[in-house]
Design an enzyme around this catalytic site. Structure first.
Site, mmCIF file in Angstrom:
data_model
loop_
_atom_site.group_PDB
_atom_site.id
_atom_site.type_symbol
_atom_site.label_atom_id
_atom_site.label_comp_id
_atom_site.label_asym_id
_atom_site.label_seq_id
_atom_site.Cartn_x
_atom_site.Cartn_y
_atom_site.Cartn_z
ATOM 1 N N ARG A 1 -18.220 -63.010 21.599
ATOM 2 C CA ARG A 1 -17.997 -64.256 22.358
ATOM 3 C C ARG A 1 -19.192 -64.553 23.280
ATOM 4 O O ARG A 1 -19.027 -64.987 24.426
ATOM 5 C CB ARG A 1 -16.726 -64.158 23.209
ATOM 6 C CG ARG A 1 -15.463 -64.047 22.418
ATOM 7 C CD ARG A 1 -15.220 -65.307 21.592
ATOM 8 N NE ARG A 1 -13.867 -65.347 21.095
ATOM 9 C CZ ARG A 1 -13.425 -64.682 20.024
ATOM 10 N NH1 ARG A 1 -14.273 -63.953 19.313
ATOM 11 N NH2 ARG A 1 -12.171 -64.771 19.650
ATOM 12 N N SER B 1 -7.793 -68.167 23.981
ATOM 13 C CA SER B 1 -7.916 -66.978 24.842
ATOM 14 C C SER B 1 -8.647 -67.348 26.123
ATOM 15 O O SER B 1 -9.750 -67.882 26.061
ATOM 16 C CB SER B 1 -8.734 -65.895 24.152
ATOM 17 O OG SER B 1 -8.170 -65.559 22.915
ATOM 18 N N GLU C 1 -13.224 -65.889 29.274
ATOM 19 C CA GLU C 1 -13.973 -66.319 28.099
ATOM 20 C C GLU C 1 -14.302 -67.804 28.254
ATOM 21 O O GLU C 1 -15.322 -68.294 27.792
ATOM 22 C CB GLU C 1 -13.099 -66.099 26.849
ATOM 23 C CG GLU C 1 -13.800 -66.354 25.557
ATOM 24 C CD GLU C 1 -12.855 -66.719 24.444
ATOM 25 O OE1 GLU C 1 -12.478 -67.907 24.342
ATOM 26 O OE2 GLU C 1 -12.497 -65.826 23.662
HETATM 27 N N1 EPU Z 1 -1.137 -58.013 22.619
HETATM 28 C C1 EPU Z 1 -0.073 -57.732 23.452
HETATM 29 N N2 EPU Z 1 0.508 -58.783 24.122
HETATM 30 C C2 EPU Z 1 0.094 -60.056 23.983
HETATM 31 C C3 EPU Z 1 -0.988 -60.339 23.144
HETATM 32 C C4 EPU Z 1 -1.588 -59.297 22.458
HETATM 33 O O1 EPU Z 1 0.330 -56.599 23.595
HETATM 34 O O2 EPU Z 1 0.683 -60.926 24.633
HETATM 35 C C5 EPU Z 1 -1.785 -56.895 21.877
HETATM 36 C C6 EPU Z 1 -1.007 -56.440 20.653
HETATM 37 O O3 EPU Z 1 -1.179 -55.058 20.555
HETATM 38 C C7 EPU Z 1 -1.749 -57.097 19.509
HETATM 39 C C8 EPU Z 1 -3.159 -57.077 20.015
HETATM 40 O O4 EPU Z 1 -3.041 -57.300 21.416
HETATM 41 O O5 EPU Z 1 -1.620 -56.363 18.339
HETATM 42 C C9 EPU Z 1 -4.050 -58.125 19.389
HETATM 43 O O6 EPU Z 1 -3.458 -59.413 19.554
HETATM 44 P P1 EPU Z 1 -3.939 -60.668 18.667
HETATM 45 O O7 EPU Z 1 -3.997 -60.296 17.240
HETATM 46 O O8 EPU Z 1 -3.113 -61.820 19.052
HETATM 47 O O9 EPU Z 1 -5.460 -60.869 19.083
HETATM 48 P P2 EPU Z 1 -6.196 -60.832 20.493
HETATM 49 O O10 EPU Z 1 -7.068 -59.645 20.545
HETATM 50 O O11 EPU Z 1 -5.250 -61.037 21.593
HETATM 51 C C10 EPU Z 1 -8.336 -62.050 19.594
HETATM 52 C C11 EPU Z 1 -9.151 -63.266 19.899
HETATM 53 C C12 EPU Z 1 -8.447 -64.518 19.407
HETATM 54 C C13 EPU Z 1 -8.267 -64.399 17.905
HETATM 55 C C14 EPU Z 1 -7.458 -63.122 17.610
HETATM 56 C C15 EPU Z 1 -7.349 -62.843 16.133
HETATM 57 C C16 EPU Z 1 -10.422 -62.712 21.906
HETATM 58 C C17 EPU Z 1 -10.623 -62.970 23.355
HETATM 59 N N3 EPU Z 1 -9.395 -63.350 21.329
HETATM 60 O O12 EPU Z 1 -7.130 -62.139 20.347
HETATM 61 O O13 EPU Z 1 -9.312 -65.626 19.650
HETATM 62 O O14 EPU Z 1 -7.599 -65.534 17.380
HETATM 63 O O15 EPU Z 1 -8.116 -61.964 18.208
HETATM 64 O O16 EPU Z 1 -8.594 -62.446 15.634
HETATM 65 O O17 EPU Z 1 -11.188 -61.956 21.310
HETATM 66 C C18 EPU Z 1 -9.845 -67.390 21.165
HETATM 67 O O18 EPU Z 1 -10.935 -66.831 21.300
HETATM 68 O O19 EPU Z 1 -9.548 -68.454 21.769
HETATM 69 C C19 EPU Z 1 -8.854 -66.763 20.303
HETATM 70 C C20 EPU Z 1 -7.622 -67.246 20.185
#
Ligand code: EPU
Length: 337
Positions: free
Chosen positions: A161, A236, A333
């Site tokens: 990012r 995010s 972010e």
């Molecule tokens: N999780 C929780 N609680 C929550 C959200 C997430 O416990 O409320 C934990 C869970 O363990 C889950 C893990 O976080 O398995 C990963 O969650 P998720 O797959 O939703 O992905 P993320 O890491 O929260 C990132 C990106 C997203 C992107 C997703 C999928 C960043 C800052 N965000 O989110 O990007 O869509 O992975 O690849 O890296 C964005 O940048 O606007 C965005 C939405």
């Protein structure tokens, strides 16, 4: 060349925050952009889809909305094509064009809000793919001189990012077009991200085509992330923090199931910020007109009428509480202006 004065930016940011621009102009060509810059209204701020900005006050000077659109194939190789897309093209429209033209590489990035020109600024990424994986180069106009410069992948210094345009190049350029390398056949299918595999399995799809992946990503995103047309948000709000392994071990002692992901540096790991925020009790919590989204704690939302200051206040309360409990300081972010 006329500029609009005292314009509300509310329709131009996905958070749905009210802020006024002293001067405003939408540009559809590079020449128009140069003409606007010759008026020397300062400071200049370039807005794309407004999906990664939080306005915390009115914008002095000139806000330019990049609406330079159009997508063309510029080179054809055996299996690859280079495609040049205008910086103002809506990102998801570009993805849909690629998928329906049978071109692979961006299907995992379906439904990300924003524009093509904003995509390299923060090296957008989702479901195992980042913009840098399909990036060839970009053309950006230097706001100070009006000169057009080409940036290759190395010049852009992509990180998680992150890019040159978030650091040294911040506020200095308008990205007018981006060149991508997409595949015509033998697509590099990426279903490593658990959620995608689950959705495909449930649909009984064993050998997915790029269209299947795009549809799966759209399904996952729509189920977890709020639609900005209904609830204001910027995706995010925070980055997932990268920490020393020792920090993970410390957290593990109290929370044995803490999720984490490997990163290239073997001494470090990434912990999902959404998990850290959820543990601190923020998920689904509403504070005035803003709050932490009920289905994904990484997303802050505007329930209607929230001010940028209100959202920023909530963001810093969250940052402080995560730091207090876990000793990990989250970084936004979203660009807070
Ligand atoms: N999780 C929780 N609680 C929550 C959200 C997430 O416990 O409320 C934990 C869970 O363990 C889950 C893990 O976080 O398995 C990963 O969650 P998720 O797959 O939703 O992905 P993320 O890491 O929260 C990132 C990106 C997203 C992107 C997703 C999928 C960043 C800052 N965000 O989110 O990007 O869509 O992975 O690849 O890296 C964005 O940048 O606007 C965005 C939405």
């Amino acid at each position: 060349m006329k500029l609009a004065q005292d314009i509300s930016l509310l329709p131009f940011n996905t958070f749905g925050i009210q802020a006024q621009a002293e001067y405003y102009r939408e540009v559809t060509t590079v020449d128009e952009l140069r003409d606007v810059l010759r008026l020397r209204k300062q400071p200049v701020f370039v807005l794309g889809g407004g999906s990664n900005v939080l306005f915390t006050g009115d914008m002095k000077g000139l806000v330019i909305r990049n609406a330079i659109e159009g997508t063309v194939v510029t080179r054809r190789f055996k299996n690859k094509v280079w495609v040049k897309a205008g910086g103002g093209t809506v990102w998801h429209d570009f993805v849909q064009w690629a998928v329906s033209s049978g071109l692979g590489g961006v299907e995992n990035l379906s439904l990300i809000p924003g524009t093509v020109g904003a995509a390299p600024v923060q090296n957008i990424g989702a479901y195992g793919v980042e913009l840098k994986d399909v990036f060839v180069g970009l053309y950006a106009l230097e706001l100070e001189t009006g000169k057009l410069r080409y940036f290759n992948k190395i010049d852009c210094q992509f990180g998680y990012r992150d890019s040159f345009f978030k650091r040294e190049g911040k506020g200095k350029y308008c990205i007018v077009s981006v060149v991508f390398s997409l595949t015509q056949h033998r697509h590099r299918i990426n279903i490593s991200y658990g959620d995608i595999r689950k959705v495909l399995d449930a649909a009984g799809i064993r050998t997915p085509a790029i269209g299947d992946i795009s549809r799966a990503v759209i399904q996952i995103r729509s189920s977890k992330l709020p639609d900005p047309a209904k609830i204001g948000n910027c995706g995010s709000f925070f980055k997932n923090p990268e920490v020393e392994r020792a920090v993970l071990e410390r957290i593990k002692a109290a929370y044995p199931t803490v999720p984490h992901f490997d990163v290239p540096d073997k001494n470090r790991v990434k912990i999902p910020a959404g998990w850290l925020i959820e543990q601190c009790g923020w998920k689904g919590k509403r504070v005035g007109n803003t709050g932490c989204y009920e289905k994904q704690a990484l997303v802050l939302v505007n329930y209607g009428g929230a001010t940028g200051v209100e959202v920023r206040h909530l963001a810093f309360e969250i940052i402080d509480s995560v730091e207090c409990r876990f000793g990990v300081r989250l970084e936004p972010e979203v660009s807070i202006l």
